[in-house]
Design a protein around this motif. Structure first.
Motif, mmCIF file in Angstrom:
data_model
loop_
_atom_site.group_PDB
_atom_site.id
_atom_site.type_symbol
_atom_site.label_atom_id
_atom_site.label_comp_id
_atom_site.label_asym_id
_atom_site.label_seq_id
_atom_site.Cartn_x
_atom_site.Cartn_y
_atom_site.Cartn_z
ATOM 1 N N ILE A 62 0.800 -1.130 0.027
ATOM 2 C CA ILE A 62 0.079 0.053 0.036
ATOM 3 C C ILE A 62 0.893 1.304 0.050
ATOM 4 N N ILE A 63 0.867 1.891 -0.973
ATOM 5 C CA ILE A 63 1.542 3.291 -0.975
ATOM 6 C C ILE A 63 0.611 4.318 -0.575
ATOM 7 N N HIS A 64 0.813 5.249 0.352
ATOM 8 C CA HIS A 64 0.213 6.153 0.984
ATOM 9 C C HIS A 64 0.771 7.453 0.400
ATOM 10 N N PHE A 65 -0.086 8.408 0.060
ATOM 11 C CA PHE A 65 0.305 9.658 -0.651
ATOM 12 C C PHE A 65 0.090 10.618 0.265
ATOM 13 N N ASP A 66 0.896 11.804 0.656
ATOM 14 C CA ASP A 66 0.617 12.926 1.399
ATOM 15 C C ASP A 66 0.816 14.187 0.693
ATOM 16 N N ARG A 67 0.919 14.476 -0.497
ATOM 17 C CA ARG A 67 1.195 15.488 -1.271
ATOM 18 C C ARG A 67 0.633 15.497 -2.587
ATOM 19 N N ASP A 68 -0.414 16.611 -2.948
ATOM 20 C CA ASP A 68 -1.076 16.575 -4.007
ATOM 21 C C ASP A 68 -0.381 17.805 -4.893
ATOM 22 N N GLU A 69 0.310 17.410 -5.981
ATOM 23 C CA GLU A 69 0.836 18.494 -6.768
ATOM 24 C C GLU A 69 -0.105 18.897 -8.039
ATOM 25 N N SER A 70 -1.056 18.436 -8.103
ATOM 26 C CA SER A 70 -1.818 18.037 -9.337
ATOM 27 C C SER A 70 -2.153 19.651 -9.849
ATOM 28 N N TRP A 71 -2.438 20.481 -8.818
ATOM 29 C CA TRP A 71 -2.963 21.863 -9.485
ATOM 30 C C TRP A 71 -1.590 22.379 -9.809
ATOM 31 N N ASP A 72 -0.591 22.314 -9.425
ATOM 32 C CA ASP A 72 0.833 23.046 -9.748
ATOM 33 C C ASP A 72 1.098 22.465 -11.074
ATOM 34 N N LYS A 73 0.828 21.005 -11.209
ATOM 35 C CA LYS A 73 1.513 20.504 -12.414
ATOM 36 C C LYS A 73 0.707 20.839 -13.499
ATOM 37 N N GLU A 74 -0.602 20.927 -13.360
ATOM 38 C CA GLU A 74 -1.421 21.329 -14.430
ATOM 39 C C GLU A 74 -1.231 22.775 -15.051
ATOM 40 N N VAL A 75 -1.050 23.800 -14.012
ATOM 41 C CA VAL A 75 -0.896 24.950 -14.453
ATOM 42 C C VAL A 75 0.651 25.174 -15.058
ATOM 43 N N ASN A 76 1.481 24.530 -14.259
ATOM 44 C CA ASN A 76 2.926 24.481 -14.781
ATOM 45 C C ASN A 76 2.922 24.220 -16.265
ATOM 46 N N GLU A 77 2.162 23.129 -16.773
ATOM 47 C CA GLU A 77 2.438 22.647 -17.876
ATOM 48 C C GLU A 77 1.739 23.452 -18.947
ATOM 49 N N PHE A 78 0.363 24.053 -18.470
ATOM 50 C CA PHE A 78 -0.048 25.207 -19.316
ATOM 51 C C PHE A 78 0.999 26.367 -19.640
ATOM 52 N N ILE A 79 1.584 26.880 -18.770
ATOM 53 C CA ILE A 79 2.291 27.841 -18.706
ATOM 54 C C ILE A 79 3.694 27.431 -19.656
ATOM 55 N N ALA A 80 4.297 26.530 -19.430
ATOM 56 C CA ALA A 80 5.370 25.785 -20.129
ATOM 57 C C ALA A 80 5.138 25.538 -21.579
ATOM 58 N N SER A 81 3.946 25.342 -21.753
ATOM 59 C CA SER A 81 3.410 24.665 -23.134
ATOM 60 C C SER A 81 3.413 26.105 -23.966
ATOM 61 N N ILE A 82 2.860 27.460 -23.454
ATOM 62 C CA ILE A 82 3.028 28.462 -23.854
ATOM 63 C C ILE A 82 4.281 29.119 -24.132
ATOM 64 N N LYS A 83 5.073 29.072 -23.073
ATOM 65 C CA LYS A 83 6.411 29.485 -23.270
ATOM 66 C C LYS A 83 7.339 28.772 -24.314
ATOM 67 N N GLU A 84 7.179 27.549 -24.693
ATOM 68 C CA GLU A 84 7.973 26.533 -25.272
ATOM 69 C C GLU A 84 7.230 26.331 -26.787
ATOM 70 N N ARG A 85 6.179 27.222 -26.811
ATOM 71 C CA ARG A 85 5.441 27.033 -27.979
ATOM 72 C C ARG A 85 5.226 25.526 -28.455
ATOM 73 N N ARG A 86 4.556 24.871 -27.871
ATOM 74 C CA ARG A 86 4.398 23.447 -28.022
ATOM 75 C C ARG A 86 2.831 23.037 -27.619
ATOM 76 N N PRO A 87 2.515 21.993 -28.101
ATOM 77 C CA PRO A 87 1.090 21.596 -27.522
ATOM 78 C C PRO A 87 1.194 21.015 -26.192
ATOM 79 N N PRO A 88 0.198 21.334 -25.342
ATOM 80 C CA PRO A 88 0.217 20.882 -23.895
ATOM 81 C C PRO A 88 -0.008 19.217 -23.991
ATOM 82 N N ALA A 89 0.579 18.907 -22.622
ATOM 83 C CA ALA A 89 0.705 17.353 -22.448
ATOM 84 C C ALA A 89 -0.770 16.674 -22.163
ATOM 85 N N HIS A 90 -1.272 17.534 -21.381
ATOM 86 C CA HIS A 90 -2.708 16.821 -21.032
ATOM 87 C C HIS A 90 -3.559 17.935 -20.655
#
Lengths: 335, 339
Positions: free
Chosen positions: B282-310
């Protein structure tokens, strides 16, 4: 951050039976005495945070000190690095010989100790998106687990490195010439993951070992650390009476917090901190069988007398809440 | 980067916090006619509700509004600044989604991401890594339950007003599970669906039972509910060589319980010992970085002029097709009546 709990169970007798351990322990104690008669230095301060160490207790004549800040427990007297390396090498050689219990139950140890560790490493690598990495096994050869790693096809290459050589290399780095990178096959900065199976428990300078490992790791490289922690159940309950506490294998006995702090100080960010031990309750039970007069509270005696389901549920609770004495940590090199 | 957020409700606040600390974000402004301009902490951040938007001041737009204005604001954002992060659902229905997609097609070099953060949760990411070659082999089935209890204000919430939301619990919460299913096993088609409005009587489904099938034939089942009195997230994936069970979900309130993933291995070879009760980790998780990850990817895809990954238009299309088909297939709620 994540932690891992497991329902894997196996008897103490299949991995480190108390009777077999006593023979091995006696050898280790004798060898440590012999080594300290040749070379001896005393630790007054914690090798991690520098706090002045306080008395903890004596184990078969060996003094252990305790760090008041972290609860880490350290053997007070050590030999110089060269002699300490010889001691670790002798203990490792004995473990590998027909005289030690390890070789008597090699199949069981493989199934219950080494293969689960290998699976843990493989699963973590998958989760981190690492395929067939270059792995460094940080051990004192000969080491059965490093053979398991080498035989596995999970890694591009397994570089087995003597833990004390890494310590010495870190200490001597300013003296080394620029060809130092040629040591260990010129892999500095190229290793993607390193595994330290109880290495931090044994070496005379755990901080130097981690610095040494760090220098071989790529940016964002991973380390896999296992060790026995003094914040866990059997250690806390048994204290100095714990027969699994002896030098040189338990030269440093970190608390879970202390171990985490050590990694932080050494430039690693923990990704997983788990105590998936399955033997805490059974270890205390085995000690009680060995010495019925061992000091235990009435609650502890009641717990040990409870039915197997209750004991198993308690062990599961220890795992889930980071209170078992066997710790596993995965950390990433901070850049 | 200068960002504009439409809506400062539950999601708007989350996006504001993430953007506020993002190293590439210079400023964040908010428009929400429902927020008192004197709200503490929003000095200089909240724009007047009726003010004309100076689009040239913004590099990206976040649409965090009730569903009834999502598509209009998404289209407006696309046309004026070309970079839009839009919360799920991508419109109230298939038609609104198609309007968004058509608008996107007319804007060259745009970035459009939809907020499907559940697939970025640690238990789901770990699940994905362990499937197939990850050790557990081919997927045999998937079963997901996602639900909440509603609460005393449930009937008053815009999410359960068909005119504003477009649907009930399926469109609100179940859509996340549909996205996760497709993340794990690829595109799905609807086999059958039963919707009911047996408790809340809002005129939108408070329970959805949906049977789906992947392109390779993997059966998938969803129970999305607003009558799970104990908040539940549970996702089971059966594979040839083992199984995975994700339960609990890291959330702001913690009401879904500790997020964990059970990993079990098939043990036929040792069945006498295992007795159908194999060893599990059983893996227990105690950190949700999903909000950061999706905004990071949105901003990175804009900066890098590439399609977003998700959270792509294609991800949104697939999930809205399923929602469309479920609503078309299930017997209308008004014909079923209440229990």
């Amino acid at each position: 951050m994540r932690s891992i709990q497991t329902s894997y169970t196996f008897p103490l007798s299949s991995v480190k039976p108390l009777e077999g351990l006593l023979r091995y322990r006696m050898y280790c104690l004798e060898e440590t005495r012999r080594t300290l008669s040749v070379s001896r230095r005393r630790r007054e301060r914690s090798p991690v945070g520098g706090a002045r160490l306080e008395p903890f207790d004596y184990v078969d004549g060996f003094e252990y000190l305790r760090c008041p800040e972290t609860g880490n427990v350290f053997l007070a007297e050590l030999a110089d690095s060269k002699n300490w390396a010889c001691l670790l090498s002798a203990a490792s050689g004995y473990r590998h010989s027909p005289k030690a219990f390890h070789s008597e139950i090699i199949k069981e140890r493989n199934e219950n100790v080494y293969l689960p560790k290998l699976e843990w490493i493989q699963n973590t690598l998958r989760l981190q998106g690492l395929k067939k990495p270059l792995l460094m096994a940080v051990v004192t050869p000969p080491n059965e687990f490093s053979y398991v790693l080498e035989r596995s096809d999970a890694f591009a290459e397994v570089l087995t490195v003597d833990e004390m050589k890494l310590v010495e290399e870190d200490r001597d780095k300013e003296k080394l010439d620029p060809r130092a990178n040629q040591v260990n096959g010129g892999k500095k900065g190229a290793v993607e993951a390193a595994v330290l199976p109880e290495s931090l428990d044994r070496v005379d300078d755990p901080l130097a070992l981690l610095r040494g490992v760090r220098s071989y790791l790529k940016d964002d490289g991973l380390i896999f650390v296992t060790g026995l922690v003094c914040s866990g159940f059997d250690f806390t309950v048994l204290g100095r009476n714990n027969l699994y506490l002896y030098p040189p294998d338990r030269t440093n006995c970190f608390s879970l917090t202390g171990l985490t702090e050590l990694l932080n100080q050494s430039g690693f960010v923990p990704l997983e901190i788990s105590t998936p031990g399955v033997l805490d309750v059974e270890i205390v039970l085995a000690h009680l069988g060995h010495d019925p007069a061992i000091p235990l509270s009435s609650f502890e005696r009641r717990l040990l007398a409870a039915n197997p389901e209750t004991r198993a549920a308690f062990q599961a609770f220890l795992q889930e809440r980071g209170l078992s004495s066997f710790a596993r940590i995965v950390a990433r090199k901070q850049t | 980067m200068n960002c504009l957020i439409f809506g400062y409700g539950y999601m708007g606040k989350i996006r504001y916090e993430v953007l506020h600390k993002h190293r590439d974000v210079r400023s964040v402004k908010i428009i929400d006619p429902g927020i008192d301009p004197s709200t503490a902490g929003l000095d200089g951040v909240l724009l007047p509700a009726n003010a004309e938007i100076s689009w040239d001041q913004f590099d990206a737009t976040f649409v965090c509004t009730p569903n009834n204005v999502t598509s209009d604001l998404c289209i407006e954002g696309l046309r004026h600044c070309g970079r839009v992060f839009c919360e799920k659902p991508p419109g109230r229905n298939w038609e609104e989604f198609c309007r968004i997609a058509e608008a996107a097609a007319t804007v060259g070099d745009h970035t459009l991401v939809f907020g499907f953060n559940h697939r970025l949760h640690p238990s789901i990411q770990a699940m994905k890594a362990l499937l197939g070659d990850g050790g557990l082999g081919e997927v045999l089935y998937v079963k997901g339950t996602y639900g909440k209890s509603g609460g005393v204000q449930y009937r008053e919430n815009w999410r359960n007003d068909r005119e504003m939301s477009g649907g009930g619990i399926l469109l609100d919460q179940g859509i996340h599970m549909l996205d996760v299913f497709q993340f794990l096993v690829g595109p799905l088609e609807v086999v059958n669906a039963v919707l009911s409005d047996g408790f809340w009587g809002c005129g939108v489904e408070d329970n959805a039972f949906v049977l789906l099938r992947s392109e390779s034939g993997v059966p998938v089942f969803l129970h999305s509910s607003a009558t799970l009195w104990k908040h539940t997230f549970r996702l089971e994936v059966g594979c040839r060589d083992g199984y995975l069970v994700a339960t609990g979900f890291l959330s702001q309130t913690g009401s879904y319980g500790r997020e964990q993933l059970v990993i079990g291995k098939r043990q036929f070879e040792d069945e006498a010992l295992a007795l159908g009760n194999p060893r599990e980790e059983i893996i227990h998780f105690d950190r949700d970085e999903s909000w950061d990850k999706e905004v990071n990817e949105f901003i990175a895809s804009i900066k890098e002029r590439r399609p977003p990954a998700h959270g792509t238009l294609e991800d949104a299309r697939r999930v809205m097709q399923i929602v469309r088909d479920i609503y078309a297939l299930a017997e209308p709620l008004d014909k079923l009546g209440r229990n």
